[in-house]
Design an enzyme around this catalytic site. Structure first.
Site, PDB file in Angstrom:
ATOM      1  N   LEU A 115      48.292  41.752  36.381  1.00  0.00           N
ATOM      2  CA  LEU A 115      47.052  41.010  36.617  1.00  0.00           C
ATOM      3  C   LEU A 115      47.038  40.460  38.041  1.00  0.00           C
ATOM      4  CD1 LEU A 115      46.552  39.077  33.272  1.00  0.00           C
ATOM      5  CD2 LEU A 115      46.171  41.491  33.838  1.00  0.00           C
ATOM      6  N   GLY A 154      42.803  37.223  40.316  1.00  0.00           N
ATOM      7  CA  GLY A 154      42.497  35.827  40.663  1.00  0.00           C
ATOM      8  C   GLY A 154      42.307  35.627  42.155  1.00  0.00           C
ATOM      9  N   ARG A 205      43.738  27.642  45.693  1.00  0.00           N
ATOM     10  CA  ARG A 205      44.588  26.601  46.278  1.00  0.00           C
ATOM     11  C   ARG A 205      45.490  27.100  47.409  1.00  0.00           C
ATOM     12  NH1 ARG A 205      47.275  24.550  41.094  1.00  0.00           N
ATOM     13  NH2 ARG A 205      46.409  26.488  40.261  1.00  0.00           N
ATOM     14  N   ARG A 258      64.968  47.667  72.310  1.00  0.00           N
ATOM     15  CA  ARG A 258      63.684  48.078  71.748  1.00  0.00           C
ATOM     16  C   ARG A 258      63.807  49.443  71.077  1.00  0.00           C
ATOM     17  NH1 ARG A 258      59.746  47.607  76.554  1.00  0.00           N
ATOM     18  NH2 ARG A 258      58.379  48.657  75.054  1.00  0.00           N
ATOM     19  N   ALA A 311      73.627  44.280  88.103  1.00  0.00           N
ATOM     20  CA  ALA A 311      72.636  43.282  87.720  1.00  0.00           C
ATOM     21  C   ALA A 311      71.302  43.563  88.386  1.00  0.00           C
ATOM     22  CB  ALA A 311      73.126  41.898  88.120  1.00  0.00           C
TER      23      ALA A 311
HETATM   24  C1  UD1 Z   1      48.448  31.477  31.973  1.00  0.00           C
HETATM   25  C2  UD1 Z   1      48.663  31.430  30.472  1.00  0.00           C
HETATM   26  C3  UD1 Z   1      49.623  30.273  30.145  1.00  0.00           C
HETATM   27  C4  UD1 Z   1      50.909  30.419  30.916  1.00  0.00           C
HETATM   28  C5  UD1 Z   1      50.624  30.567  32.388  1.00  0.00           C
HETATM   29  C6  UD1 Z   1      51.887  30.878  33.133  1.00  0.00           C
HETATM   30  C7  UD1 Z   1      46.663  32.270  29.456  1.00  0.00           C
HETATM   31  C8  UD1 Z   1      45.393  31.926  28.797  1.00  0.00           C
HETATM   32  N1  UD1 Z   1      47.423  31.259  29.829  1.00  0.00           N
HETATM   33  O1  UD1 Z   1      47.861  30.270  32.373  1.00  0.00           O
HETATM   34  O2  UD1 Z   1      49.886  30.240  28.774  1.00  0.00           O
HETATM   35  O3  UD1 Z   1      51.760  29.322  30.671  1.00  0.00           O
HETATM   36  O4  UD1 Z   1      49.694  31.639  32.628  1.00  0.00           O
HETATM   37  O5  UD1 Z   1      51.640  30.808  34.503  1.00  0.00           O
HETATM   38  O6  UD1 Z   1      46.981  33.434  29.618  1.00  0.00           O
HETATM   39  N2  UD1 Z   1      44.000  36.491  36.019  1.00  0.00           N
HETATM   40  C9  UD1 Z   1      43.160  37.568  36.158  1.00  0.00           C
HETATM   41  N3  UD1 Z   1      41.924  37.520  35.610  1.00  0.00           N
HETATM   42  C10 UD1 Z   1      41.489  36.443  34.915  1.00  0.00           C
HETATM   43  C11 UD1 Z   1      42.340  35.348  34.778  1.00  0.00           C
HETATM   44  C12 UD1 Z   1      43.595  35.397  35.331  1.00  0.00           C
HETATM   45  O7  UD1 Z   1      43.528  38.568  36.777  1.00  0.00           O
HETATM   46  O8  UD1 Z   1      40.345  36.499  34.454  1.00  0.00           O
HETATM   47  C13 UD1 Z   1      45.315  36.546  36.607  1.00  0.00           C
HETATM   48  C14 UD1 Z   1      45.461  35.533  37.729  1.00  0.00           C
HETATM   49  O9  UD1 Z   1      45.182  36.137  38.978  1.00  0.00           O
HETATM   50  C15 UD1 Z   1      46.930  35.167  37.637  1.00  0.00           C
HETATM   51  C16 UD1 Z   1      47.270  35.368  36.174  1.00  0.00           C
HETATM   52  O10 UD1 Z   1      46.255  36.197  35.630  1.00  0.00           O
HETATM   53  O11 UD1 Z   1      47.741  36.050  38.360  1.00  0.00           O
HETATM   54  C17 UD1 Z   1      47.358  34.083  35.387  1.00  0.00           C
HETATM   55  O12 UD1 Z   1      46.158  33.385  35.532  1.00  0.00           O
HETATM   56  P1  UD1 Z   1      46.176  31.806  35.698  1.00  0.00           P
HETATM   57  O13 UD1 Z   1      44.781  31.323  35.708  1.00  0.00           O
HETATM   58  O14 UD1 Z   1      47.068  31.420  36.794  1.00  0.00           O
HETATM   59  O15 UD1 Z   1      46.908  31.415  34.345  1.00  0.00           O
HETATM   60  P2  UD1 Z   1      46.714  30.136  33.510  1.00  0.00           P
HETATM   61  O16 UD1 Z   1      45.377  30.166  32.873  1.00  0.00           O
HETATM   62  O17 UD1 Z   1      47.066  28.987  34.342  1.00  0.00           O
END
Ligand code: UD1
Ligand code: CA
Length: 460
Positions: free
Chosen positions: A15, A18, A22, A338, A385
Protein backbone atom coordinates in the site's frame (compact mmCIF):
# COMPACT_ATOMS: atom_id res chain seq x y z
CA UNK A 1 20.49 -15.13 -0.81
CA UNK A 2 18.52 -18.01 -2.26
CA UNK A 3 14.96 -17.22 -3.29
CA UNK A 4 12.91 -20.24 -2.41
CA UNK A 5 9.50 -19.98 -4.03
CA UNK A 6 6.93 -20.53 -1.31
CA UNK A 7 4.06 -22.92 -1.74
CA UNK A 8 1.25 -21.95 -2.27
CA UNK A 9 2.43 -19.08 -4.48
CA UNK A 10 2.88 -15.76 -2.72
CA UNK A 11 1.75 -12.42 -4.08
CA UNK A 12 2.60 -9.19 -2.33
CA UNK A 13 0.38 -6.11 -2.16
CA UNK A 14 2.15 -2.95 -1.05
CA UNK A 15 0.00 0.00 0.00
CA UNK A 16 1.48 3.28 -1.14
CA UNK A 17 -1.45 5.52 -1.96
CA UNK A 18 -1.27 7.83 1.04
CA UNK A 19 -0.22 11.43 0.78
CA UNK A 20 1.97 11.77 3.83
CA UNK A 21 0.61 15.14 4.87
CA UNK A 22 2.86 15.37 7.91
CA UNK A 23 6.02 15.17 5.82
CA UNK A 24 5.25 18.74 4.60
CA UNK A 25 6.83 17.88 1.29
CA UNK A 26 5.85 17.83 -2.36
CA UNK A 27 7.53 14.45 -2.71
CA UNK A 28 5.14 11.51 -2.16
CA UNK A 29 5.89 9.93 1.20
CA UNK A 30 7.10 6.58 -0.11
CA UNK A 31 9.75 8.31 -2.22
CA UNK A 32 11.49 9.81 0.78
CA UNK A 33 14.73 7.96 1.34
CA UNK A 34 16.40 5.88 3.95
CA UNK A 35 20.04 5.11 3.20
CA UNK A 36 19.64 6.82 -0.14
CA UNK A 37 16.87 4.48 -1.28
CA UNK A 38 13.14 5.35 -1.36
CA UNK A 39 11.09 3.85 1.47
CA UNK A 40 9.11 1.89 -1.09
CA UNK A 41 12.37 0.55 -2.57
CA UNK A 42 13.25 -1.04 0.76
CA UNK A 43 9.84 -2.69 0.94
CA UNK A 44 10.05 -3.96 -2.65
CA UNK A 45 13.53 -5.36 -1.99
CA UNK A 46 12.18 -7.24 1.04
CA UNK A 47 9.30 -8.61 -1.03
CA UNK A 48 11.70 -9.77 -3.75
CA UNK A 49 13.78 -11.65 -1.22
CA UNK A 50 10.72 -13.75 -0.44
CA UNK A 51 10.53 -14.92 -4.02
CA UNK A 52 7.04 -13.53 -4.52
CA UNK A 53 5.35 -14.51 -7.76
CA UNK A 54 4.07 -10.96 -8.23
CA UNK A 55 4.38 -7.64 -6.45
CA UNK A 56 1.42 -5.26 -6.67
CA UNK A 57 1.79 -1.65 -5.59
CA UNK A 58 -1.32 0.39 -4.80
CA UNK A 59 -0.71 4.03 -5.66
CA UNK A 60 -2.83 7.16 -5.42
CA UNK A 61 -1.36 10.49 -4.38
CA UNK A 62 1.24 11.51 -7.02
CA UNK A 63 1.07 7.95 -8.29
CA UNK A 64 2.84 8.82 -11.53
CA UNK A 65 5.90 10.04 -9.69
CA UNK A 66 5.98 6.82 -7.72
CA UNK A 67 5.67 4.73 -10.88
CA UNK A 68 8.42 6.71 -12.58
CA UNK A 69 10.78 6.16 -9.69
CA UNK A 70 10.47 2.40 -10.21
CA UNK A 71 10.11 2.24 -13.97
CA UNK A 72 11.82 -0.76 -15.48
CA UNK A 73 11.06 -2.94 -12.47
CA UNK A 74 8.72 -5.91 -12.61
CA UNK A 75 5.80 -4.49 -10.64
CA UNK A 76 2.03 -4.42 -11.11
CA UNK A 77 0.46 -1.08 -10.40
CA UNK A 78 -3.05 -0.60 -9.06
CA UNK A 79 -4.59 2.82 -8.77
CA UNK A 80 -6.65 3.81 -5.76
CA UNK A 81 -8.41 6.97 -6.92
CA UNK A 82 -9.60 8.00 -3.48
CA UNK A 83 -8.03 6.95 -0.21
CA UNK A 84 -11.04 5.26 1.31
CA UNK A 85 -9.09 3.10 3.74
CA UNK A 86 -6.62 0.24 3.89
CA UNK A 87 -9.25 -2.39 3.04
CA UNK A 88 -10.31 -0.43 -0.02
CA UNK A 89 -6.65 -0.05 -0.99
CA UNK A 90 -5.97 -3.80 -0.92
CA UNK A 91 -9.18 -4.39 -2.89
CA UNK A 92 -7.78 -2.30 -5.77
CA UNK A 93 -4.98 -4.82 -6.31
CA UNK A 94 -6.99 -7.99 -5.85
CA UNK A 95 -8.41 -8.28 -9.39
CA UNK A 96 -4.82 -8.96 -10.52
CA UNK A 97 -4.22 -11.61 -7.84
CA UNK A 98 -4.76 -15.34 -8.45
CA UNK A 99 -7.34 -17.13 -6.34
CA UNK A 100 -4.92 -19.79 -5.15
CA UNK A 101 -2.24 -17.36 -3.99
CA UNK A 102 -1.41 -16.23 -0.51
CA UNK A 103 -1.48 -12.46 -0.26
CA UNK A 104 1.06 -10.63 1.87
CA UNK A 105 0.05 -7.04 2.64
CA UNK A 106 2.93 -4.62 3.19
CA UNK A 107 3.13 -0.82 3.55
CA UNK A 108 5.24 1.43 1.37
CA UNK A 109 6.07 3.56 4.39
CA UNK A 110 7.21 0.70 6.68
CA UNK A 111 10.72 0.28 5.31
CA UNK A 112 12.63 -1.73 7.90
CA UNK A 113 10.56 -4.89 7.84
CA UNK A 114 12.97 -7.80 7.44
CA UNK A 115 12.52 -10.64 4.97
CA UNK A 116 13.25 -13.05 7.81
CA UNK A 117 10.24 -11.80 9.78
CA UNK A 118 8.04 -11.99 6.70
CA UNK A 119 9.19 -15.53 6.00
CA UNK A 120 8.21 -16.57 9.52
CA UNK A 121 4.83 -14.90 8.99
CA UNK A 122 4.08 -16.49 5.61
CA UNK A 123 4.77 -19.90 7.11
CA UNK A 124 1.81 -19.30 9.44
CA UNK A 125 -0.70 -18.80 6.62
CA UNK A 126 -2.59 -21.68 5.00
CA UNK A 127 -5.64 -21.77 2.68
CA UNK A 128 -7.79 -21.83 5.85
CA UNK A 129 -5.83 -19.58 8.20
CA UNK A 130 -4.61 -16.05 8.28
CA UNK A 131 -1.32 -14.76 9.70
CA UNK A 132 -1.02 -11.41 11.42
CA UNK A 133 2.09 -9.55 12.54
CA UNK A 134 1.59 -7.77 15.86
CA UNK A 135 3.88 -5.85 18.17
CA UNK A 136 4.03 -4.83 21.83
CA UNK A 137 4.07 -1.06 21.54
CA UNK A 138 5.74 1.15 24.10
CA UNK A 139 3.28 3.84 22.97
CA UNK A 140 0.22 2.37 21.23
CA UNK A 141 -1.38 5.77 20.57
CA UNK A 142 -3.07 5.88 17.18
CA UNK A 143 -2.60 2.19 16.44
CA UNK A 144 -5.13 -0.62 16.07
CA UNK A 145 -5.37 -2.77 19.23
CA UNK A 146 -5.35 -6.56 19.11
CA UNK A 147 -8.31 -8.18 20.84
CA UNK A 148 -7.77 -11.74 22.06
CA UNK A 149 -10.20 -14.30 23.43
CA UNK A 150 -9.74 -15.79 26.90
CA UNK A 151 -7.87 -18.60 25.09
CA UNK A 152 -5.50 -15.96 23.72
CA UNK A 153 -6.79 -16.34 20.16
CA UNK A 154 -6.85 -13.17 18.06
CA UNK A 155 -10.51 -12.33 17.48
CA UNK A 156 -10.50 -8.74 16.20
CA UNK A 157 -8.62 -5.50 15.73
CA UNK A 158 -10.13 -2.30 16.97
CA UNK A 159 -8.83 1.04 15.72
CA UNK A 160 -7.94 3.59 18.36
CA UNK A 161 -10.72 5.94 17.28
CA UNK A 162 -13.29 3.16 17.67
CA UNK A 163 -11.86 1.68 20.86
CA UNK A 164 -13.35 1.82 24.35
CA UNK A 165 -11.15 3.25 27.13
CA UNK A 166 -10.47 -0.33 28.32
CA UNK A 167 -9.44 -1.45 24.83
CA UNK A 168 -7.09 1.52 24.59
CA UNK A 169 -5.17 0.06 27.55
CA UNK A 170 -4.11 -2.86 25.35
CA UNK A 171 -0.45 -2.63 24.39
CA UNK A 172 -0.44 -5.27 21.67
CA UNK A 173 -1.02 -3.45 18.39
CA UNK A 174 -1.53 -4.20 14.74
CA UNK A 175 1.53 -3.76 12.53
CA UNK A 176 -0.82 -3.78 9.55
CA UNK A 177 1.18 -6.57 7.94
CA UNK A 178 -0.72 -9.78 7.33
CA UNK A 179 -0.91 -12.81 5.06
CA UNK A 180 -4.24 -14.18 3.87
CA UNK A 181 -5.44 -16.70 1.28
CA UNK A 182 -6.53 -14.68 -1.77
CA UNK A 183 -9.85 -16.38 -2.20
CA UNK A 184 -11.01 -15.72 1.36
CA UNK A 185 -9.52 -12.22 1.34
CA UNK A 186 -11.62 -11.38 -1.70
CA UNK A 187 -14.80 -12.43 0.09
CA UNK A 188 -13.96 -10.55 3.28
CA UNK A 189 -12.95 -7.34 1.51
CA UNK A 190 -16.19 -7.47 -0.44
CA UNK A 191 -18.09 -7.52 2.82
CA UNK A 192 -16.38 -4.47 4.39
CA UNK A 193 -18.46 -1.44 5.29
CA UNK A 194 -17.29 2.03 6.34
CA UNK A 195 -19.41 2.06 9.50
CA UNK A 196 -16.74 3.30 11.87
CA UNK A 197 -15.34 6.47 13.42
CA UNK A 198 -13.29 7.34 10.32
CA UNK A 199 -15.83 6.32 7.69
CA UNK A 200 -13.16 4.12 6.05
CA UNK A 201 -13.01 0.58 4.71
CA UNK A 202 -10.69 -0.92 7.33
CA UNK A 203 -8.52 -3.84 6.28
CA UNK A 204 -8.42 -4.67 9.98
CA UNK A 205 -12.10 -5.63 9.99
CA UNK A 206 -11.29 -8.83 8.10
CA UNK A 207 -9.76 -10.23 11.29
CA UNK A 208 -13.11 -10.42 13.07
CA UNK A 209 -14.71 -11.81 9.88
CA UNK A 210 -12.08 -14.54 9.69
CA UNK A 211 -12.39 -15.39 13.37
CA UNK A 212 -16.18 -15.55 13.09
CA UNK A 213 -15.94 -17.80 10.03
CA UNK A 214 -13.76 -20.20 12.01
CA UNK A 215 -10.64 -19.26 10.12
CA UNK A 216 -7.87 -19.15 12.73
CA UNK A 217 -5.77 -15.99 12.96
CA UNK A 218 -2.19 -16.97 13.70
CA UNK A 219 -0.15 -14.16 15.14
CA UNK A 220 3.55 -13.53 15.05
CA UNK A 221 4.77 -10.93 17.53
CA UNK A 222 7.67 -8.91 16.19
CA UNK A 223 10.27 -8.03 18.82
CA UNK A 224 11.74 -4.85 17.40
CA UNK A 225 9.11 -2.11 17.35
CA UNK A 226 11.01 -0.05 14.82
CA UNK A 227 10.93 -2.91 12.35
CA UNK A 228 7.22 -2.23 11.82
CA UNK A 229 7.21 1.50 12.42
CA UNK A 230 5.62 3.49 9.62
CA UNK A 231 7.06 6.83 8.58
CA UNK A 232 4.62 9.68 9.04
CA UNK A 233 6.97 12.61 9.56
CA UNK A 234 10.60 13.61 9.24
CA UNK A 235 11.26 12.74 12.87
CA UNK A 236 10.30 9.12 12.28
CA UNK A 237 12.23 9.13 9.01
CA UNK A 238 15.34 10.21 10.89
CA UNK A 239 14.77 7.63 13.64
CA UNK A 240 14.45 4.84 11.12
CA UNK A 241 17.52 6.02 9.22
CA UNK A 242 19.56 5.76 12.43
CA UNK A 243 18.04 2.39 13.25
CA UNK A 244 18.82 1.11 9.78
CA UNK A 245 22.39 2.41 9.95
CA UNK A 246 22.88 0.82 13.37
CA UNK A 247 21.78 -2.49 11.86
CA UNK A 248 24.27 -2.17 9.02
CA UNK A 249 27.10 -1.15 11.34
CA UNK A 250 26.34 -4.12 13.55
CA UNK A 251 26.54 -6.47 10.55
CA UNK A 252 29.98 -5.08 9.65
CA UNK A 253 31.24 -5.35 13.22
CA UNK A 254 30.08 -8.94 13.48
CA UNK A 255 31.99 -9.84 10.32
CA UNK A 256 35.19 -8.48 11.85
CA UNK A 257 35.37 -4.92 10.55
CA UNK A 258 36.70 -2.33 12.99
CA UNK A 259 34.48 0.72 13.24
CA UNK A 260 35.93 3.47 15.42
CA UNK A 261 32.35 4.55 16.13
CA UNK A 262 29.46 2.43 14.84
CA UNK A 263 27.19 5.48 15.16
CA UNK A 264 29.29 7.47 12.72
CA UNK A 265 29.31 5.41 9.57
CA UNK A 266 26.59 5.58 6.92
CA UNK A 267 26.00 2.84 4.41
CA UNK A 268 23.85 3.75 1.43
CA UNK A 269 24.27 0.61 -0.63
CA UNK A 270 26.43 -2.47 -0.26
CA UNK A 271 29.82 -2.69 1.39
CA UNK A 272 31.88 -5.82 1.14
CA UNK A 273 34.87 -5.99 3.45
CA UNK A 274 37.87 -8.30 3.69
CA UNK A 275 39.77 -9.06 6.89
CA UNK A 276 41.20 -6.46 9.22
CA UNK A 277 39.52 -3.50 7.63
CA UNK A 278 39.47 -0.37 9.78
CA UNK A 279 37.05 2.48 9.35
CA UNK A 280 37.38 5.77 11.18
CA UNK A 281 34.52 8.16 12.00
CA UNK A 282 32.15 10.00 9.65
CA UNK A 283 32.60 7.74 6.69
CA UNK A 284 29.91 7.38 4.02
CA UNK A 285 29.68 4.47 1.61
CA UNK A 286 27.38 4.69 -1.41
CA UNK A 287 26.44 2.18 -4.11
CA UNK A 288 28.67 -0.88 -4.32
CA UNK A 289 31.88 -0.58 -2.39
CA UNK A 290 34.50 -3.24 -1.91
CA UNK A 291 37.25 -2.92 0.68
CA UNK A 292 39.86 -5.66 0.53
CA UNK A 293 41.98 -7.01 3.39
CA UNK A 294 43.82 -4.53 5.60
CA UNK A 295 42.29 -1.46 4.06
CA UNK A 296 42.11 1.51 6.35
CA UNK A 297 39.72 4.38 5.83
CA UNK A 298 40.39 7.66 7.59
CA UNK A 299 37.83 10.07 8.99
CA UNK A 300 35.38 12.04 6.81
CA UNK A 301 35.85 9.91 3.74
CA UNK A 302 33.16 9.29 1.12
CA UNK A 303 33.47 6.26 -1.15
CA UNK A 304 30.99 5.58 -3.92
CA UNK A 305 30.92 2.58 -6.28
CA UNK A 306 34.58 1.77 -5.93
CA UNK A 307 36.97 -0.99 -5.08
CA UNK A 308 39.84 -0.35 -2.70
CA UNK A 309 42.60 -2.94 -2.92
CA UNK A 310 44.30 -4.69 -0.03
CA UNK A 311 46.50 -2.68 2.29
CA UNK A 312 45.49 0.62 0.79
CA UNK A 313 45.16 3.60 3.10
CA UNK A 314 42.61 6.27 2.46
CA UNK A 315 43.45 9.28 4.57
CA UNK A 316 41.11 11.90 5.99
CA UNK A 317 38.65 13.93 3.95
CA UNK A 318 38.98 12.12 0.65
CA UNK A 319 36.20 11.56 -1.90
CA UNK A 320 36.39 8.52 -4.15
CA UNK A 321 33.85 7.84 -6.88
CA UNK A 322 33.71 5.07 -9.54
CA UNK A 323 37.38 4.31 -9.01
CA UNK A 324 39.38 1.14 -9.02
CA UNK A 325 42.26 1.18 -6.58
CA UNK A 326 44.69 -1.71 -6.34
CA UNK A 327 46.86 -2.84 -3.43
CA UNK A 328 49.05 -0.80 -1.10
CA UNK A 329 48.03 2.58 -2.45
CA UNK A 330 47.88 5.75 -0.42
CA UNK A 331 45.15 8.29 -1.04
CA UNK A 332 44.70 11.69 0.58
CA UNK A 333 44.32 13.43 2.89
CA UNK A 334 41.99 15.64 0.85
CA UNK A 335 42.21 13.70 -2.39
CA UNK A 336 39.46 13.47 -4.95
CA UNK A 337 39.28 10.45 -7.23
CA UNK A 338 36.63 11.04 -9.84
CA UNK A 339 34.98 8.45 -12.12
CA UNK A 340 37.36 6.43 -14.24
CA UNK A 341 40.32 6.66 -11.91
CA UNK A 342 42.53 3.58 -11.76
CA UNK A 343 45.41 3.34 -9.35
CA UNK A 344 47.85 0.46 -9.80
CA UNK A 345 49.66 -1.20 -6.89
CA UNK A 346 51.53 1.17 -4.64
CA UNK A 347 50.38 4.38 -6.32
CA UNK A 348 50.19 7.50 -4.17
CA UNK A 349 47.74 10.33 -4.60
CA UNK A 350 48.25 13.02 -2.02
CA UNK A 351 46.61 16.13 -0.71
CA UNK A 352 44.54 18.41 -2.91
CA UNK A 353 44.96 16.17 -5.92
CA UNK A 354 42.11 15.52 -8.34
CA UNK A 355 42.24 12.56 -10.70
CA UNK A 356 39.67 11.91 -13.43
CA UNK A 357 39.54 9.20 -16.14
CA UNK A 358 43.19 8.45 -15.60
CA UNK A 359 45.38 5.46 -14.94
CA UNK A 360 48.19 5.97 -12.45
CA UNK A 361 50.75 3.19 -12.86
CA UNK A 362 52.50 1.05 -10.28
CA UNK A 363 54.38 3.00 -7.64
CA UNK A 364 53.73 6.35 -9.29
CA UNK A 365 53.22 9.43 -7.15
CA UNK A 366 51.04 12.48 -7.52
CA UNK A 367 51.59 13.85 -4.10
CA UNK A 368 50.40 17.43 -3.99
CA UNK A 369 48.02 19.95 -5.54
CA UNK A 370 47.59 18.51 -9.02
CA UNK A 371 44.91 17.80 -11.58
CA UNK A 372 45.38 14.69 -13.71
CA UNK A 373 42.51 14.09 -16.12
CA UNK A 374 42.18 12.01 -19.31
CA UNK A 375 45.66 10.66 -18.78
CA UNK A 376 47.69 7.48 -18.74
CA UNK A 377 50.58 7.59 -16.33
CA UNK A 378 53.10 4.73 -16.43
CA UNK A 379 55.01 3.07 -13.59
CA UNK A 380 57.27 4.87 -11.11
CA UNK A 381 56.45 8.28 -12.45
CA UNK A 382 56.86 11.27 -10.18
CA UNK A 383 54.47 14.13 -10.77
CA UNK A 384 55.52 17.28 -8.97
CA UNK A 385 53.28 19.58 -6.98
CA UNK A 386 50.94 21.74 -8.96
CA UNK A 387 51.06 19.76 -12.20
CA UNK A 388 48.01 20.22 -14.39
CA UNK A 389 46.94 18.22 -17.41
CA UNK A 390 45.29 20.85 -19.61
CA UNK A 391 42.86 18.37 -21.11
CA UNK A 392 40.14 20.69 -22.33
CA UNK A 393 40.15 23.38 -24.98
CA UNK A 394 36.67 24.52 -24.12
CA UNK A 395 35.07 22.10 -26.58
CA UNK A 396 37.00 18.83 -26.72
CA UNK A 397 38.94 16.68 -24.27
CA UNK A 398 42.45 15.45 -25.09
CA UNK A 399 44.75 12.77 -23.69
CA UNK A 400 48.04 13.06 -21.88
CA UNK A 401 50.39 10.08 -21.86
CA UNK A 402 53.31 9.90 -19.45
CA UNK A 403 55.60 6.89 -19.83
CA UNK A 404 57.37 4.85 -17.13
CA UNK A 405 59.98 6.55 -15.01
CA UNK A 406 59.22 10.09 -16.18
CA UNK A 407 59.72 12.99 -13.79
CA UNK A 408 57.45 15.98 -14.09
CA UNK A 409 58.73 19.05 -12.27
CA UNK A 410 56.46 21.12 -10.09
CA UNK A 411 54.03 23.62 -11.55
CA UNK A 412 54.01 22.07 -14.99
CA UNK A 413 51.16 22.53 -17.44
CA UNK A 414 50.85 19.58 -19.82
CA UNK A 415 48.80 20.88 -22.76
CA UNK A 416 47.05 17.82 -24.22
CA UNK A 417 47.26 16.02 -26.52
CA UNK A 418 50.82 15.48 -25.44
CA UNK A 419 53.11 12.64 -24.45
CA UNK A 420 56.14 12.42 -22.24
CA UNK A 421 58.58 9.61 -23.06
CA UNK A 422 60.11 6.99 -20.83
CA UNK A 423 62.44 8.39 -18.16
CA UNK A 424 62.06 11.89 -19.61
CA UNK A 425 62.34 14.87 -17.28
CA UNK A 426 60.31 18.06 -17.41
CA UNK A 427 61.72 21.10 -15.65
CA UNK A 428 59.61 22.82 -13.03
CA UNK A 429 57.31 25.57 -14.24
CA UNK A 430 57.19 24.31 -17.82
CA UNK A 431 54.27 24.62 -20.18
CA UNK A 432 54.62 21.55 -22.36
CA UNK A 433 52.68 21.52 -25.63
CA UNK A 434 54.99 19.32 -27.69
CA UNK A 435 55.87 15.70 -27.07
CA UNK A 436 59.01 14.98 -25.09
CA UNK A 437 61.06 11.98 -26.17
CA UNK A 438 62.36 9.24 -23.94
CA UNK A 439 65.32 10.10 -21.70
CA UNK A 440 65.24 13.83 -22.75
CA UNK A 441 64.99 16.88 -20.54
CA UNK A 442 62.50 19.50 -21.51
CA UNK A 443 62.44 22.95 -19.96
CA UNK A 444 59.83 25.35 -21.27
CA UNK A 445 59.84 28.51 -19.24
CA UNK A 446 61.26 32.01 -19.43
CA UNK A 447 65.01 31.97 -18.95
CA UNK A 448 66.13 33.56 -15.68
CA UNK A 449 68.02 36.84 -16.00
CA UNK A 450 69.93 38.33 -13.02
CA UNK A 451 70.74 42.08 -13.17
CA UNK A 452 73.75 43.03 -11.10
CA UNK A 453 73.29 45.65 -8.37
CA UNK A 454 69.85 46.72 -9.58
CA UNK A 455 68.27 49.51 -7.46
CA UNK A 456 64.63 49.55 -6.51
CA UNK A 457 62.83 52.82 -7.21
CA UNK A 458 62.56 55.18 -4.19
CA UNK A 459 59.68 57.50 -3.14
CA UNK A 460 60.05 61.09 -4.44
C1 UD1 B 1 -3.31 1.22 10.10
C2 UD1 B 1 -4.17 0.13 10.71
C3 UD1 B 1 -3.84 0.02 12.21
C4 UD1 B 1 -2.36 -0.22 12.41
C5 UD1 B 1 -1.56 0.84 11.69
C6 UD1 B 1 -0.10 0.51 11.74
C7 UD1 B 1 -6.21 0.05 9.45
C8 UD1 B 1 -7.62 0.45 9.39
N1 UD1 B 1 -5.53 0.43 10.51
O1 UD1 B 1 -3.63 2.43 10.72
O2 UD1 B 1 -4.57 -1.02 12.79
O3 UD1 B 1 -2.05 -0.24 13.78
O4 UD1 B 1 -1.94 0.92 10.30
O5 UD1 B 1 0.63 1.59 11.26
O6 UD1 B 1 -5.72 -0.63 8.56
N2 UD1 B 1 -3.20 3.59 2.64
C9 UD1 B 1 -3.59 3.55 1.32
N3 UD1 B 1 -4.86 3.85 0.99
C10 UD1 B 1 -5.78 4.19 1.92
C11 UD1 B 1 -5.40 4.23 3.26
C12 UD1 B 1 -4.10 3.92 3.59
O7 UD1 B 1 -2.78 3.24 0.44
O8 UD1 B 1 -6.92 4.45 1.52
C13 UD1 B 1 -1.84 3.26 2.98
C14 UD1 B 1 -1.11 4.47 3.54
O9 UD1 B 1 -0.40 5.14 2.51
C15 UD1 B 1 -0.15 3.84 4.52
C16 UD1 B 1 -0.86 2.58 4.97
O10 UD1 B 1 -1.86 2.31 4.00
O11 UD1 B 1 1.04 3.43 3.91
C17 UD1 B 1 -1.48 2.69 6.34
O12 UD1 B 1 -2.35 3.78 6.35
P1 UD1 B 1 -2.43 4.72 7.63
O13 UD1 B 1 -3.50 5.71 7.41
O14 UD1 B 1 -1.09 5.19 7.99
O15 UD1 B 1 -2.85 3.64 8.71
P2 UD1 B 1 -3.72 3.86 9.96
O16 UD1 B 1 -5.12 4.12 9.55
O17 UD1 B 1 -3.05 4.84 10.82
CA1 CA C 1 -5.76 6.37 8.56
Amino acid sequence: MVNSAPFPPLEVVILAAGKGTRMYSSTPKVLHAIAGQPLLGHVIAGARELGAKAIHVVIGYEGEKVQQAFSGQALNWALQQEQLGTGHAVAQALPQVDDDSMVLVLYGDVPLIRAETLRALTRRCTPDTLALLTVMSSDPTGLGRILRSPEEKVVAIVEEKDATPEQRQIRETNSGILVAPAKRLREWLGALTPQNAQGEYYLTDIIAMAATAGCAVNSVVVEDELEVLGVNNKLQLAQLERHYQARRARELLLTGVTLRDPARVDIRGQVECGRDVEIDVNVIFEGNVELEDNVSIGPNVIIRNSRIGSGTQVLANSLIEDADVQSQCSIGPYARLRPGTQLADGAKVGNFVEIKKAVIGKGSKVNHLSYIGDATVGEHVNIGAGTITCNYDGVNKFQTVIADGAFIGSNTALVAPVSIGKNATVGAGSTINQDVEAEDLSVARGRQRNIKGWKRPTKK
